[in-house]
Design a protein around this motif. Structure first.
Motif, PDB file in Angstrom:
ATOM      1  N   GLY A  71      11.947 -18.753  69.528  1.00 19.27           N
ATOM      2  CA  GLY A  71      12.876 -17.803  70.125  1.00 19.27           C
ATOM      3  C   GLY A  71      13.455 -18.276  71.498  1.00 19.27           C
ATOM      4  N   ARG A  72      13.402 -17.585  72.637  1.00 23.41           N
ATOM      5  CA  ARG A  72      13.954 -18.010  73.752  1.00 23.41           C
ATOM      6  C   ARG A  72      13.252 -19.062  74.701  1.00 23.41           C
ATOM      7  NH1 ARG A  72      15.379 -12.779  77.013  1.00 23.41           N
ATOM      8  NH2 ARG A  72      16.694 -14.621  78.343  1.00 23.41           N
ATOM      9  N   VAL A  73      12.165 -19.680  74.136  1.00 23.38           N
ATOM     10  CA  VAL A  73      11.253 -20.527  74.812  1.00 23.38           C
ATOM     11  C   VAL A  73      12.174 -21.580  75.416  1.00 23.38           C
ATOM     12  CG1 VAL A  73       9.548 -22.154  74.638  1.00 23.38           C
ATOM     13  CG2 VAL A  73       9.149 -19.808  73.808  1.00 23.38           C
TER      14      VAL A  73
ATOM     15  N   GLN B 273       3.556  -8.696  72.532  1.00 21.79           N
ATOM     16  CA  GLN B 273       4.259  -9.304  71.252  1.00 21.79           C
ATOM     17  C   GLN B 273       3.584 -10.614  70.870  1.00 21.79           C
ATOM     18  OE1 GLN B 273       8.921  -8.748  71.339  1.00 21.79           O
ATOM     19  NE2 GLN B 273       8.181  -8.979  73.496  1.00 21.79           N
ATOM     20  N   PRO B 274       3.743 -10.925  69.532  1.00 19.89           N
ATOM     21  CA  PRO B 274       3.049 -12.453  69.341  1.00 19.89           C
ATOM     22  C   PRO B 274       3.975 -13.383  69.554  1.00 19.89           C
ATOM     23  CG  PRO B 274       3.895 -11.372  67.382  1.00 19.89           C
ATOM     24  CD  PRO B 274       4.175 -10.322  68.459  1.00 19.89           C
ATOM     25  N   ALA B 275       3.596 -14.656  69.493  1.00 17.86           N
ATOM     26  CA  ALA B 275       4.371 -15.857  69.831  1.00 17.86           C
ATOM     27  C   ALA B 275       5.627 -15.881  68.650  1.00 17.86           C
ATOM     28  CB  ALA B 275       3.597 -16.997  69.521  1.00 17.86           C
ATOM     29  N   PRO B 276       6.820 -16.236  69.449  1.00 14.27           N
ATOM     30  CA  PRO B 276       6.851 -16.743  70.685  1.00 14.27           C
ATOM     31  C   PRO B 276       7.441 -15.663  71.548  1.00 14.27           C
ATOM     32  CG  PRO B 276       9.039 -17.136  69.223  1.00 14.27           C
ATOM     33  CD  PRO B 276       7.936 -16.454  68.416  1.00 14.27           C
ATOM     34  N   GLU B 277       7.760 -14.541  71.420  1.00 14.28           N
ATOM     35  CA  GLU B 277       8.081 -13.652  72.192  1.00 14.28           C
ATOM     36  C   GLU B 277       6.988 -13.031  73.258  1.00 14.28           C
ATOM     37  OE1 GLU B 277      10.517 -13.390  68.689  1.00 14.28           O
ATOM     38  OE2 GLU B 277       8.475 -13.224  68.884  1.00 14.28           O
ATOM     39  N   GLY B 278       5.694 -13.123  73.033  1.00 11.94           N
ATOM     40  CA  GLY B 278       4.635 -12.803  73.716  1.00 11.94           C
ATOM     41  C   GLY B 278       4.619 -13.841  74.711  1.00 11.94           C
ATOM     42  N   TRP B 279       5.000 -15.342  74.607  1.00  9.02           N
ATOM     43  CA  TRP B 279       5.159 -16.308  75.670  1.00  9.02           C
ATOM     44  C   TRP B 279       6.208 -15.919  76.565  1.00  9.02           C
ATOM     45  CZ3 TRP B 279       7.849 -20.044  78.205  1.00  9.02           C
ATOM     46  CH2 TRP B 279       6.892 -21.088  78.689  1.00  9.02           C
ATOM     47  N   THR B 280       7.203 -15.592  76.035  1.00  5.58           N
ATOM     48  CA  THR B 280       8.480 -15.230  77.054  1.00  5.58           C
ATOM     49  C   THR B 280       8.218 -14.072  77.782  1.00  5.58           C
ATOM     50  OG1 THR B 280       9.702 -14.562  75.406  1.00  5.58           O
ATOM     51  CG2 THR B 280      10.326 -16.703  76.049  1.00  5.58           C
ATOM     52  N   GLU B 281       7.289 -12.987  77.225  1.00  6.27           N
ATOM     53  CA  GLU B 281       6.814 -11.773  77.735  1.00  6.27           C
ATOM     54  C   GLU B 281       6.142 -12.171  79.109  1.00  6.27           C
ATOM     55  OE1 GLU B 281       4.227  -8.160  77.015  1.00  6.27           O
ATOM     56  OE2 GLU B 281       5.245  -8.769  75.260  1.00  6.27           O
TER      57      GLU B 281
END
Length: 289
Positions: free
Chosen positions: A44-46, A273-281
């Motif tokens: 994602g955007r990571v 959100q799950p990974a990877p969006e949850g990480w950036t969130e």
């Protein structure tokens, strides 16, 4: 305690906010199911967020069950080099290109020597598994070729080969009952080893975990920079629990439809959100990206 997606949010304390404002932070993150998508290993955007964190001098330390060989490839893909923890705390590795080389830890040019010294650890663990494993149903990654590793992990054949280049642990695909897993875990413990459950495998290893290695890196950071950083940990599974509970702020991710892991902590953020969006969130919440 918490169990459902988005159930618990947090407010930063004044002290935590001050540390973040002053960029006095150190981030530790799991990879599979946290920074990387669980099934497709998507980013994602990571990459964008990692570069932004590097620009503001906030290191992100990969703290993973992956091998050093796997992490090296990920570092190349991301063009992101900081110390990392591999195989659930089995080793702290620092590449020659690392943007921070802690004085108290071994540096890149010594890494090949570390690898040579540790090659017998996996063999030692497997001798014990041979001794106690009779009567239980499981498969060892050691016994798989690249195609089998790829099948069970959804990795490419090339990455599957890297995943089997283990130094400090042996992943097991458990195919027996939960009751027998408890019994097997007890036998592992009696032999002086540990068994931790990850997203796909049970990992048999020596008496180390992600939090022990994390503390070594925090100590090295304090020694090099002269202050205690605000520590932030992101994870999604049982092998992340001690890392999360020993950080100042814990960000706990999960998969859709799965109950979120419970941890004992007062400063917890649960991304929706799950990974990877949850990480950036999570990073967006903390740093206002």
């Amino acid at each position: 305690m918490f169990s459902q997606i988005g159930e618990l949010k947090m407010e930063l304390t004044a002290q935590q906010q001050e540390k973040i404002n002053n960029k006095q932070c150190l981030i530790f993150t799991d990879l599979d199911g946290t920074l990387l998508g669980h099934d497709a290993y998507d980013l994602g955007r990571v990459p964008e967020f990692l570069q932004h964190l590097k620009e503001i001098n906030v290191p992100v330390i990969f703290n993973t069950s992956k091998t050093w060989a796997e992490v090296q490839e990920l570092q190349k893909t991301l063009d992101y080099y900081f110390p990392c923890v591999v195989e659930n705390g089995g080793g702290v590795h620092i590449s020659a290109q690392s943007n921070w080389k802690p004085k108290a830890l071994s540096e890149g040019e010594n890494q090949s020597k570390i690898d040579e010294n540790e090659k017998s650890v996996r063999d030692e663990i497997n001798l014990i598994i041979d001794e106690i494993g009779t009567g239980f149903q499981f498969q060892r990654m050691r016994d798989w070729d690249a195609e089998q590793v790829s099948y069970h992990t959804s990795l490419s054949l090339e990455n599957a080969m890297l995943a089997n280049r283990r130094l400090y642990s042996e992943p097991l695909l458990w195919q027996d009952t939960d009751t027998n897993l408890v019994q097997f875990t007890q036998l592992v413990t009696e032999k002086g080893l540990r068994l931790v459950r990850g997203g796909r495998f049970c990992h048999v290893m020596k008496q180390h975990d992600k939090s022990v290695a994390m503390k070594k890196i925090i100590s090295a950071y304090e020694n090099d920079f002269g202050f205690k950083p605000l520590t932030i940990a992101l994870g999604d599974n049982h092998n992340d629990k001690q890392m999360l509970e020993n950080a100042d702020i814990a960000c706990v991710l999960t998969l859709p439809g799965r109950n979120r892991m419970e941890i004992t902590h007062t400063s917890v953020y649960c991304p929706e959100q799950p990974a990877p969006e949850g990480w950036t969130e999570s990073i967006s919440f903390l740093f206002n990206f």
